[in-house]
Design an enzyme around this catalytic site. Structure first.
Site, PDB file in Angstrom:
ATOM      1  N   HIS A   1       0.875  -1.218   0.027  1.00  0.00           N
ATOM      2  CA  HIS A   1      -0.070   0.048   0.101  1.00  0.00           C
ATOM      3  C   HIS A   1       0.950   1.196   0.173  1.00  0.00           C
ATOM      4  CE1 HIS A   1      -3.785  -2.271   0.743  1.00  0.00           C
ATOM      5  NE2 HIS A   1      -2.980  -2.923   1.271  1.00  0.00           N
TER       6      HIS A   1
ATOM      7  N   ARG B   1      -0.441   4.500  -0.631  1.00  0.00           N
ATOM      8  CA  ARG B   1      -1.374   5.652  -0.121  1.00  0.00           C
ATOM      9  C   ARG B   1      -1.396   6.584  -1.226  1.00  0.00           C
ATOM     10  NH1 ARG B   1      -3.790   1.859   2.795  1.00  0.00           N
ATOM     11  NH2 ARG B   1      -2.549   1.362   4.977  1.00  0.00           N
TER      12      ARG B   1
ATOM     13  N   ASN C   1      -6.631   0.660  -3.197  1.00  0.00           N
ATOM     14  CA  ASN C   1      -7.412   1.448  -2.299  1.00  0.00           C
ATOM     15  C   ASN C   1      -6.925   2.635  -1.804  1.00  0.00           C
ATOM     16  OD1 ASN C   1      -5.395   0.281  -1.020  1.00  0.00           O
ATOM     17  ND2 ASN C   1      -6.578  -0.187   0.933  1.00  0.00           N
TER      18      ASN C   1
ATOM     19  N   ASP D   1      -8.556  -5.351  -2.638  1.00  0.00           N
ATOM     20  CA  ASP D   1      -8.019  -5.232  -1.305  1.00  0.00           C
ATOM     21  C   ASP D   1      -8.424  -4.330  -0.242  1.00  0.00           C
ATOM     22  OD1 ASP D   1      -6.209  -6.915   0.688  1.00  0.00           O
ATOM     23  OD2 ASP D   1      -4.912  -4.857   0.671  1.00  0.00           O
TER      24      ASP D   1
ATOM     25  N   ASN E   1      -5.378  -6.633   9.299  1.00  0.00           N
ATOM     26  CA  ASN E   1      -6.569  -7.358   8.566  1.00  0.00           C
ATOM     27  C   ASN E   1      -5.965  -8.123   7.500  1.00  0.00           C
ATOM     28  OD1 ASN E   1      -8.638  -8.209   6.967  1.00  0.00           O
ATOM     29  ND2 ASN E   1      -9.723  -6.391   7.035  1.00  0.00           N
TER      30      ASN E   1
ATOM     31  N   ASP F   1       2.035  -6.758   2.467  1.00  0.00           N
ATOM     32  CA  ASP F   1       0.822  -6.144   2.989  1.00  0.00           C
ATOM     33  C   ASP F   1       1.443  -4.941   3.788  1.00  0.00           C
ATOM     34  OD1 ASP F   1      -1.589  -5.198   3.266  1.00  0.00           O
ATOM     35  OD2 ASP F   1      -2.293  -6.943   4.641  1.00  0.00           O
TER      36      ASP F   1
HETATM   37 ZN   LIG Z   1      -6.060  -7.112   2.503  1.00  0.00          ZN
END
Ligand SMILES: [Zn+2]
Length: 431
Positions: free
Chosen positions: A61, A63, A93, A153, A279, A306
């Site tokens: 991620h 961001r 995301n 995700d 998560n 992750d």
């Molecule tokens: Zn995830």
């Protein structure tokens, strides 16, 4: 700059010399003299170091756009280079969500401008991660970013019909759907692994079955339509069993495990410190053991970080209000060494497979995840497995500080990272 790397242990083998010239591995030999290498090379004494192919992360991620207070493409890829990565997949995301050709091209371009590692944008499966309408998967695949991995995700594509359509759609361009397996109704308000401890702590449980039910369904769907499924962050023993079963059928299913699930367990939630909130949640020691065994025998294809940066105001609060996620890029290789190599489950050739070859293959990343051999792109990591270091969040290149390993002593250190022959990290420092 060209580099002559002297006496490095190639994937843990005998001392070897490597010549990196004009972006490729131009020579691999037991002995390459400095005179034959040419006067324009910098010589690196790499005795005691291990050479691995540049690491590839399927799950990062970054961001940006939208949460540049947590991370940017530049700072996230700096952290990646320091961790030995030469390619990362940037999850969709963001804000706006990476669900159009325009946004994925923006992220891809920011990665090229920063120059620390290849950034492969992941495209959202559904518009705005809303779970209702398929995004323009074909336009993202055809864009300059050439997206091959699609994922909502952070959210699960829980609608079986949408998931089926996405699996069917990506076949046209050899794409893969990477599923965040979380049955939403079974995990409403879920805070930690469901078990005796969640009851005692008064935190709502995230049951293993909420992950396993989706993985089982998706394996069946992928088989039904003859498409490729990738399972994100497998965290339970039952999930490993389901993936093993799907592979035994010859279905095109791959899976990843995260360093934190290999090392950490749910009892850390008893501290009520949200640094351990993630998560899917940290699970039991039996789950961790099953993940490590699955990674060793190839049921789990690869390790993915992750890496999920969050600013302190989103983590320094009470557990229930805190964001899910932890940093991972700069510590992944050390955690894999500790849990897999030092324990005898995997050798360094196995590490090269699980952190470079396999994720590059799953993500269809050209010129990454290649063996260190003559004529191959010079994506190389030099790693010292003998040193130990105490993790200090203040030293991270990430804009965020949410590492669950702070103060922990971990083995190993990335000494140098080369992206197509150019040093992004030398002597453990960003270049
Ligand atoms: Zn995830």
């Amino acid at each position: 700059m060209n580099y002559l790397i002297k006496g490095v242990s190639l994937l843990g083998g005998e001392p070897t010399d490597l010549l990196l010239r004009d972006g490729v591995v131009s020579q691999v030999a037991a002995e390459i003299s400095t005179t034959s290498a040419g006067s324009d090379v910098e010589v690196i004494d790499a005795s005691g170091l291990i050479a691995l192919p540049g690491l590839v992360d399927l799950h990062t991620h970054l961001r940006e756009p939208g949460r540049e207070d947590a991370e940017t493409v530049e700072t996230g890829t700096q952290a990646a280079a320091l961790g030995g990565f030469t390619a990362v997949h940037a999850m969709a995301n963001t804000d706006p969500v990476a669900d159009t050709a325009g946004v994925v091209e923006q992220v891809w371009r920011l990665g090229r401008e920063a120059g620390y590692c290849d950034v492969r944008p992941v495209g959202a499966v559904t518009v705005g991660l809303g779970g209702e309408r398929l995004a323009e998967l074909g336009a993202m695949a055809d864009s300059a970013a050439a997206v091959r991995v699609f994922s909502d995700d952070g959210k699960c594509v829980s609608d079986a019909v949408l998931m089926r359509r996405a699996l069917e759609y990506v076949k046209a361009f050899d794409g893969v759907v990477a599923q965040h397996a979380q049955e939403p109704r079974l995990t409403e308000d879920a805070q930690m692994n469901e078990g005796e401890l969640s009851g005692r702590l008064g935190l709502a449980g995230w049951p293993a079955v909420a992950e396993e039910a989706i993985i089982a369904r998706d394996c069946l769907l992928a088989a039904h339509v003859g498409s490729r499924l990738h399972v994100c962050h497998v965290s339970t023993a039952g999930s490993v069993e389901i993936v093993r079963w799907a592979k035994s059928k010859g279905w095109n299913v791959t899976a990843e495990a995260c360093p934190h699930h290999l090392l950490l367990t749910d009892d850390l939630a008893a501290t009520y410190d949200p640094i351990y909130k993630v998560n899917p949640p940290l699970r039991t020691s039996a789950d961790g053991e099953a993940l490590r065994a699955g990674l060793a025998d190839g049921t789990i294809d690869c390790v993915a970080t992750d890496h999920a940066p969050h600013p302190h105001e989103d983590k320094d609060c009470e557990w229930a209000a805190a964001a899910f996620g932890m940093l991972g890029l700069e510590t992944a290789l050390s955690i894999v060494q500790q849990t897999m190599v030092d324990s005898g489950l995997l050798d360094w050739a196995g590490v090269a497979d699980r952190l470079s070859y396999a994720p590059a293959r799953i993500g269809r990343v050209a010129d990454q995840g290649r063996p260190i051999a003559e004529g191959e792109p010079a994506n190389v990591v030099l790693y010292d497995p003998t040193v130990r270091r105490v993790v200090d969040p203040a030293e991270s290149a990430s804009l965020s500080r949410n590492t669950p390993y702070r103060g922990m002593e971990l083995p190993g250190r990335v000494v140098a990272t080369f992206l197509r022959g150019r040093a992004t990290v030398l002597d453990g420092k960003l270049q």
